[in-house]
Scaffold this active site. Structure first.
Site, PDB file in Angstrom:
ATOM      1  CB  THR A  91      -0.886  -0.001   1.262  1.00  0.00           C
ATOM      2  OG1 THR A  91      -1.616  -1.228   1.287  1.00  0.00           O
ATOM      3  CG2 THR A  91      -1.850   1.173   1.260  1.00  0.00           C
ATOM      4  CD  GLU A  92      -1.283   5.235  -0.336  1.00  0.00           C
ATOM      5  OE1 GLU A  92      -0.733   5.691  -1.368  1.00  0.00           O
ATOM      6  OE2 GLU A  92      -2.499   5.335  -0.102  1.00  0.00           O
ATOM      7  CG  LEU A  93       5.717   2.031  -4.324  1.00  0.00           C
ATOM      8  CD1 LEU A  93       4.772   1.084  -5.034  1.00  0.00           C
ATOM      9  CD2 LEU A  93       6.192   3.080  -5.324  1.00  0.00           C
ATOM     10  CB  ALA A  94       4.308   1.456   2.793  1.00  0.00           C
TER      11      ALA A  94
END
Lengths: 402, 407
Positions: A148-151
């Site tokens: 998610t969100e490139l986390a």
């Protein structure tokens, strides 16, 4: 040789309705549609009209016209649920596009959550759910993971490796790359999994700067952009352009020329025989790992900080997310399976990262990008609404846990 | 004798943002019931009427759009719910200095129009409520030579909790008290503020406590039903979330009590310029999941909240009167009230505390929650006490005052 690797993120959250204190204990339609401002149906149909449908139709033409053209997608489970409920026609378009071999679909969490950082067991369940959903909807099994969100941090990389993924995506942020370029394949320390890093400069030229008239690159043509890509030849193997799919038609309106740009892009890129397109898996297969990248602090693709502070930057956000994950233990005590399914479904929808994003106060004093994406009047309204829903959910959990 | 009273008000239910409109209507109706004729003047036309009172609008009767305009004016700090509030169209109205100027000029316009009204009307005495109407009251006195009673429901000192008062407002208040032939204060507490902070002589001020229109509220379903059913408690704050009402003190006490027991939900109803800070603070204190903020609440929902609560707390730093504890007791919910309030002069069956003693505030909250017998006695006896309180007593004090001035 430089390969262009396009990955588009398609996501919509289940926004909370204006669920008030007086609704607690009365009904559980947290995500209902009666408020126009937060109506998930209305917002989905709006973005489908402006972005998803026209862009997908265009990409369909492009994959047919250019056999060398490639594109990768990640769909959150929540957007797929909404598409099948509110706009099956657009979902069919996506299915048609994905049916082409030139299109790859990534793995993520089913509910676009930050579960990795709060509950690893729950996180893995969501990844499994997502893989299953992608199989059901698209008949494809994702091989590459994006959080998610490139986390991303080293731990995410090692986890993805251990979980058997072929690759993982992250932001190509200078602070972790140092002098190195994002245009090669890397890997995390003490793990073997290939890491594809976003070229944020070229990505943002399209996603953020495309319509900015005060930008020196304005107006950007596919010709110019292809030249910038070609300029990397000899010094790049894979150029990763990662962005929200809503870039096309929603963040950048049709009037900016964004569709014409996309339409021209394959032809202009392929005009240089040294360039081609690759899906994420093809890129990983084609290029060797050149070095390892050490990412100790969590990196995301958001804001100038590139960290989680847009979601977990203030105490309201922490209170909200911790209150939610605190319910896990009691939820696991629910014996009645049908109740368990209903409650877990609401619990997971409340985990979607957007809820916390709406509570961000980083720039709440000057009308900003966060306010643009929020259906609430203020971060505080987002928070109090959320806490009302969590309060109701907690009571339901306790009522069924014993 | 029967008096013709020219009364100046600023707002009138249901077009009110706070207690002022309710109090004015209570007094005016009680005077009317006692056989006096009240002409009640409002600054702008609003769509209201009253069987007992003749309402006069200082501007020309005009369209409904003026109502919105009135609400804009009222959204200034003094008689609104704080800095940011929703107007009737749902948009956020920010209080800027230009709005303060608008309010000031509206107050002065009202004064100019009052002069004309005074010339066109026959009356024996002028009665003006709060600073917003004092220039009007003074102008009417000047035009007619009739005695002026200024009634004070809340001073600038209360609203700002003694910090950073608006000097222009203060000056209008002081001038109102000085030009008055007599001053009615909403409590002994307020009388002492007029003596101390406005230098008004003791003999010139008579306390006239507010009444309450007793309409026994119907039984309503509780909020947080499941929470209540599990035997958990609710402690309620209901009021403007501004410095005057001490919501920060309430929140500190909530934090203290939360350390002792986990079965309490704190509901902080109302809106105001401190709301966002309070929301953030509740999260910072680690009690974010124990404090709910329903925002501004009206009508039956207010009674629902009172009835659902196990205790109502008035934490005000400076409360001239304070009608909410009476409303709570009408709903048979016991109250804990700040000693810095007028209402503590009229209710003996209440827990009382100095607003700054947050440890004690928490301890007394706990007393009410731990000992249902105490809570029940406070609720029952307090309820009886409230039923004795009425506007006709307030009206009698007004009439005594008119008698002295017209003799």
């Amino acid at each position: 040789m430089a390969s262009l690797c396009l990955y588009f993120q398609v996501h919509q959250p289940h926004r909370l309705d204006d669920y008030s204190l007086f609704d607690i204990g009365e009904h559980t339609a947290y995500f209902d549609d009666h408020n126009k401002q937060t109506s998930n149906r209305r917002l989905l149909q709006k973005v489908a009209n402006k972005s998803y449908r026209p862009t997908t139709r265009l990409l369909l033409e492009l994959v047919k016209q250019y056999p060398e053209f490639r594109v990768s997608f990640s769909f959150s489970g929540t957007v797929l649920d909404q598409l099948s409920e509110y706009d099956p026609e657009t979902l069919s378009l996506f299915q048609e596009l994905v049916s082409f071999d030139q299109v790859e679909v990534l793995a993520e969490t089913s509910h676009h959550t930050l579960a990795f950082f709060y509950d690893r067991d729950e996180f893995e369940k969501q990844v499994d759910l997502h893989i299953e959903k992608i199989r059901n909807v698209f008949g494809q099994t994702p091989r590459v993971f994006r959080n998610t969100e490139l986390a991303y941090n080293n731990e995410v990389g090692r986890w993805a490796d251990a979980y058997g993924f072929d690759g993982v995506l992250a932001e190509g942020w200078d602070e972790v790359l140092g002098w190195r370029s994002p245009n090669f394949v890397y890997q995390p320390p003490k793990a073997e999994i290939p890491l594809l890093l976003k070229n944020y400069r070229l990505s943002d030229d399209i996603a953020f700067r495309f319509s900015r008239e005060d930008w020196e690159g304005w107006p950007l043509t596919a010709d110019t952009f292809a030249r910038w890509v070609s300029d990397h030849n000899g010094n790049a193997e894979v150029i990763n352009l990662f962005m929200d799919y809503e870039t096309f038609g929603e963040h950048q309106w049709e009037s900016t020329g964004i569709f014409a740009f996309l339409e021209d892009l394959p032809e202009k890129i392929l005009a240089d025989p040294d360039n081609d397109f690759k899906t994420v898996s093809e890129a990983i297969e084609a290029y060797p790992v050149r070095d390892s990248v050490d990412v100790q602090e969590t990196l995301t693709w958001a804001d100038t900080e590139r960290d989680l502070s847009a979601w977990l930057g203030n105490q309201m956000q922490h209170t909200a997310i911790e209150s939610l994950y605190d319910l896990k233990e009691d939820i696991e005590q629910i014996k009645d399976d049908s109740w368990y399914q209903i409650i877990v479904s609401d619990w997971r929808r409340l985990q979607t990262s957007d809820h916390f994003y709406y509570m961000c106060t980083k720039w709440s004093h000057d009308g900003d990008v966060h306010a643009y994406f929020s259906p609430y009047n203020s971060p505080h309204e987002a928070y109090t609404t959320y806490m009302n829903a969590v309060t109701d959910l907690r009571e339901r959990v306790l009522a069924h846990a014993n | 004798m029967s008096y013709d009273v020219l009364m100046f008000g600023w707002e009138f239910p249901p077009h009110n943002s706070g207690g002022l409109g309710v109090a004015c209507r209570g007094i005016a109706r009680a005077l009317s019931h006692a056989g006096h004729n009240v002409t009640f003047v409002l600054p702008e036309h609003i769509p209201v009427s009253d069987p007992d009172i003749s309402l006069v609008f200082a501007d020309k009767p005009s369209s409904v759009s003026n109502t919105i305009h009135t609400q804009h004016l009222l959204s200034d700090t003094a008689y609104a719910d704080g800095k940011r509030r929703l107007n009737s169209e749902g948009a956020v109205v920010d209080t800027s200095s230009s709005e303060t100027l608008t309010l000031m000029s509206a107050v002065r316009d009202y004064g100019r129009q009052a002069e004309k009204i005074a010339q066109l009307t026959d009356f024996d005495v002028i009665h003006a409520h709060d600073w917003l109407t004092y220039p009007a009251g003074i102008a009417a006195k000047r035009a007619s030579g009739k005695p002026l009673v200024t009634h004070i429901h809340a001073t600038e000192h209360d609203r700002t909790a003694g910090q950073g008062r608006n000097e222009a407002v203060y000056d209008i208040e002081k001038s109102g008290f000085e030009h008055a032939d007599h001053v009615l204060s909403v409590s002994r507490y307020t009388k002492s503020i007029l003596e101390d902070k406005y230098n008004i002589s003791e003999d010139k001020i008579t306390p006239a406590h507010n009444g309450i229109t007793e309409t026994p509220p119907e039984d309503l379903p509780p909020v947080l039903r499941r929470w209540k059913r599990r035997g958990n408690k609710i402690v309620l704050f209901l009021g403007r979330q501004t410095i005057q009402k001490g919501p920060d003190h309430f929140l500190r006490a909530a934090k203290i009590l939360s350390r002792k027991r986990e079965d309490v939900m704190f509901i902080m109803a109302g809106s105001g310029d401190m709301q966002e800070d309070l929301i953030e603070r509740s999260a910072e204190l680690g009690i974010g999941d124990r404090v709910l903020f329903p925002g501004f609440v009206r009508g039956a929902k207010t009674n629902r909240l009172y009835q659902s609560a196990d205790l109502y707390v008035l934490s005000s730093v400076s409360e001239p009167f304070g009608i909410t504890p009476l409303e709570s007791l009408l709903n048979k919910t016991p109250v804990l009230i700040s000693k810095q309030s007028g209402v503590s002069e009229v209710i003996s069956n209440a827990l009382k505390v100095d607003f700054w003693e947050t440890d004690r505030m928490a301890a007394k909250m706990n007393t009410a929650l731990r000992f249902p017998s105490v809570a029940n006695i406070l609720a029952e006896k307090g309820h009886k006490e409230v039923k004795e309180i009425n506007w006709s007593d307030t009206a009698k004090i007004c009439v005594d005052c008119y008698n002295k001035l017209t003799r």
